[in-house]
Design a protein around this motif. Structure first.
Motif, short mmCIF file in Angstrom:
data_model
loop_
_atom_site.label_atom_id
_atom_site.label_comp_id
_atom_site.label_asym_id
_atom_site.label_seq_id
_atom_site.Cartn_x
_atom_site.Cartn_y
_atom_site.Cartn_z
N PHE A 14 0.81 -1.21 0.00
CA PHE A 14 0.00 0.00 0.00
C PHE A 14 0.85 1.27 0.00
CE2 PHE A 14 -3.55 -2.74 1.06
CZ PHE A 14 -4.62 -2.08 0.49
N GLN A 15 1.91 1.29 0.79
CA GLN A 15 2.70 2.51 0.91
C GLN A 15 3.33 2.92 -0.42
OE1 GLN A 15 5.50 1.99 4.17
NE2 GLN A 15 4.19 3.20 5.51
N ALA A 16 3.52 1.97 -1.32
CA ALA A 16 4.20 2.26 -2.58
C ALA A 16 3.26 2.85 -3.63
CB ALA A 16 4.85 0.99 -3.14
N VAL A 17 1.95 2.90 -3.35
CA VAL A 17 0.98 3.35 -4.35
C VAL A 17 0.52 4.77 -4.03
CG1 VAL A 17 -1.21 2.85 -5.50
CG2 VAL A 17 0.21 0.97 -4.63
N THR A 18 0.79 5.68 -4.94
CA THR A 18 0.39 7.08 -4.78
C THR A 18 -0.87 7.36 -5.60
OG1 THR A 18 1.69 7.83 -6.68
CG2 THR A 18 2.83 7.69 -4.54
N MET A 19 -1.43 8.51 -5.39
CA MET A 19 -2.59 8.92 -6.20
C MET A 19 -2.18 9.08 -7.67
SD MET A 19 -5.21 8.96 -4.20
CE MET A 19 -6.52 10.01 -4.85
N GLN A 20 -0.96 9.50 -7.91
CA GLN A 20 -0.49 9.61 -9.29
C GLN A 20 -0.40 8.23 -9.93
OE1 GLN A 20 0.30 12.49 -11.33
NE2 GLN A 20 -0.01 10.73 -12.70
N ASP A 21 0.03 7.22 -9.16
CA ASP A 21 0.06 5.86 -9.67
C ASP A 21 -1.34 5.40 -10.08
OD1 ASP A 21 2.81 5.59 -9.23
OD2 ASP A 21 2.50 4.89 -7.17
N LEU A 22 -2.32 5.70 -9.23
CA LEU A 22 -3.69 5.31 -9.53
C LEU A 22 -4.20 6.01 -10.79
CD1 LEU A 22 -5.26 5.44 -5.95
CD2 LEU A 22 -4.69 3.40 -7.27
N ALA A 23 -3.91 7.31 -10.90
CA ALA A 23 -4.34 8.07 -12.06
C ALA A 23 -3.73 7.50 -13.34
CB ALA A 23 -3.98 9.54 -11.89
N TYR A 58 -10.08 13.02 -7.54
CA TYR A 58 -10.62 13.75 -6.41
C TYR A 58 -12.06 14.20 -6.63
CZ TYR A 58 -6.24 13.72 -3.88
OH TYR A 58 -5.12 13.32 -3.18
N ARG A 59 -12.62 13.92 -7.78
CA ARG A 59 -14.05 14.15 -7.98
C ARG A 59 -14.87 13.02 -7.35
NH1 ARG A 59 -12.63 15.11 -13.74
NH2 ARG A 59 -12.19 17.33 -13.99
N HIS A 60 -14.18 11.91 -7.03
CA HIS A 60 -14.90 10.73 -6.55
C HIS A 60 -14.49 10.30 -5.15
CE1 HIS A 60 -16.47 10.12 -10.63
NE2 HIS A 60 -15.26 10.50 -11.02
N VAL A 61 -13.31 10.69 -4.70
CA VAL A 61 -12.86 10.34 -3.36
C VAL A 61 -12.33 11.59 -2.66
CG1 VAL A 61 -12.34 7.94 -3.92
CG2 VAL A 61 -10.57 9.68 -4.20
N GLN A 62 -12.42 11.59 -1.35
CA GLN A 62 -12.00 12.75 -0.57
C GLN A 62 -10.47 12.88 -0.54
OE1 GLN A 62 -14.62 14.41 0.54
NE2 GLN A 62 -13.58 16.12 1.55
N ASP A 63 -9.81 11.75 -0.29
CA ASP A 63 -8.35 11.76 -0.18
C ASP A 63 -7.84 10.33 -0.33
OD1 ASP A 63 -8.97 10.58 2.27
OD2 ASP A 63 -8.75 12.47 3.35
N ARG A 64 -6.53 10.17 -0.24
CA ARG A 64 -5.93 8.85 -0.39
C ARG A 64 -6.38 7.90 0.73
NH1 ARG A 64 -1.77 5.94 1.43
NH2 ARG A 64 -0.71 4.49 -0.01
N SER A 65 -6.58 8.42 1.93
CA SER A 65 -7.01 7.58 3.04
C SER A 65 -8.35 6.92 2.74
CB SER A 65 -7.11 8.40 4.32
OG SER A 65 -5.85 8.86 4.73
N GLU A 66 -9.24 7.65 2.09
CA GLU A 66 -10.52 7.05 1.73
C GLU A 66 -10.32 5.92 0.73
OE1 GLU A 66 -14.66 8.02 -0.66
OE2 GLU A 66 -13.48 9.71 0.08
N VAL A 67 -9.40 6.11 -0.20
CA VAL A 67 -9.13 5.06 -1.19
C VAL A 67 -8.61 3.80 -0.49
CG1 VAL A 67 -7.84 4.43 -3.26
CG2 VAL A 67 -8.61 6.79 -2.94
N VAL A 68 -7.68 3.99 0.45
CA VAL A 68 -7.13 2.85 1.18
C VAL A 68 -8.23 2.13 1.96
CG1 VAL A 68 -5.60 2.17 3.07
CG2 VAL A 68 -4.80 3.80 1.35
N ASP A 69 -9.07 2.89 2.65
CA ASP A 69 -10.15 2.28 3.43
C ASP A 69 -11.09 1.48 2.53
OD1 ASP A 69 -9.06 3.47 5.62
OD2 ASP A 69 -10.60 5.01 5.85
N ARG A 70 -11.43 2.05 1.39
CA ARG A 70 -12.32 1.36 0.46
C ARG A 70 -11.65 0.10 -0.10
NH1 ARG A 70 -16.76 3.86 -1.98
NH2 ARG A 70 -17.27 5.95 -1.20
N ALA A 71 -10.36 0.19 -0.38
CA ALA A 71 -9.62 -0.96 -0.92
C ALA A 71 -9.56 -2.10 0.10
CB ALA A 71 -8.22 -0.54 -1.33
N VAL A 72 -9.33 -1.75 1.35
CA VAL A 72 -9.29 -2.77 2.40
C VAL A 72 -10.66 -3.41 2.58
CG1 VAL A 72 -8.94 -3.15 4.87
CG2 VAL A 72 -7.33 -1.72 3.60
#
Length: 236
Positions: free
Chosen positions: A41-50, A61-75
């Protein structure tokens, strides 16, 4: 990086170009899980996702608040895939083997996601039901086989450590094409480097033995079966 949307503002999925799936919070989380499963997880940035999704960081960022939300949803997505096999106490050895194979198979999909508790601070989220009902069912299975609850907890912990250790230390390397048989019990280049040391068994193993991850898995399961037999024996 753009500012997150203010609370209450609705995020709408944009129209997509032909052949590209609609961008949503769920698709972003699924992409995070896929990348984190290989990299951590630590190796994946928002730029990587984009980049992986073929969009801009601003679009995320039109769909998620921040990276923490993405991590929570992924888990949460990962936990929703937790295996819940059928377990028959009357044929418990075959059931246990099937349980172990299924857990190994699921863990191999996202091996480095197993380290999420070390890599990230996961926020509050709704835990998928099977993440709780599955271990409850396994403990009940072991108790019905004849173990006490304390012994069942011991077996469960022992089994998970064995399976996840195998997935992280061995299967992960096999799945990315690494030469695992040249790493155990010591890499050949280490042995070559220390020709001054008397290591006859390590050197013989490096040339004569072939590491077999499936064989190791079968041995591991057989050992757990023997443990259960020994623990259940006093109860008949």
């Amino acid at each position: 990086m753009s500012e997150p949307l203010p609370p209450g503002r609705r995020r709408r999925s944009p129209r997509t170009r032909a052949g590209r799936a609609t961008l949503t919070a769920d698709s972003i989380a699924a992409t995070m899980l896929g990348l984190a499963g290989r990299r951590g997880f630590q190796a994946v940035t928002m730029q990587d996702l984009a980049t992986e999704l073929g969009v801009t960081v601003r679009a995320l960022y039109r769909h998620v608040q921040d990276r923490s939300e993405v991590v929570d949803r992924a888990v949460q997505l990962w936990l929703s895939q937790w295996p819940e096999p059928e377990l028959d106490p009357k044929d418990w050895r075959a059931s246990l083997r099937g349980f172990c194979r299924l857990h190994r198979q699921i863990a191999r999909r996202y091996p480095r996601a197993l380290l999420v508790s070390l890599d990230e601070q996961v926020g509050d989220m709704r835990v998928p039901a099977q993440r709780l009902t599955a271990p409850e069912g396994f403990l009940r299975f072991l108790v019905e086989v004849g173990l006490s609850l304390d012994d069942a907890l011991l077996v469960h912990a022992d089994l998970m450590i064995r399976i996840y250790g195998l997935v992280l230390l061995v299967d992960y390397r096999v799945d990315i094409g690494a030469a695992v048989d040249q790493q155990y019990p010591a890499p050949q280049n280490w042995l070559d480097q220390r020709s001054d040391l008397d290591l006859p068994l390590l050197r013989r193993a490096a040339t004569q033995s072939r590491f077999d991850s499936d064989g190791l898995f079968d041995h591991m399961v057989a050992e757990v079966i023997r443990t259960i037999e020994n623990l259940a024996a006093p109860a008949g």
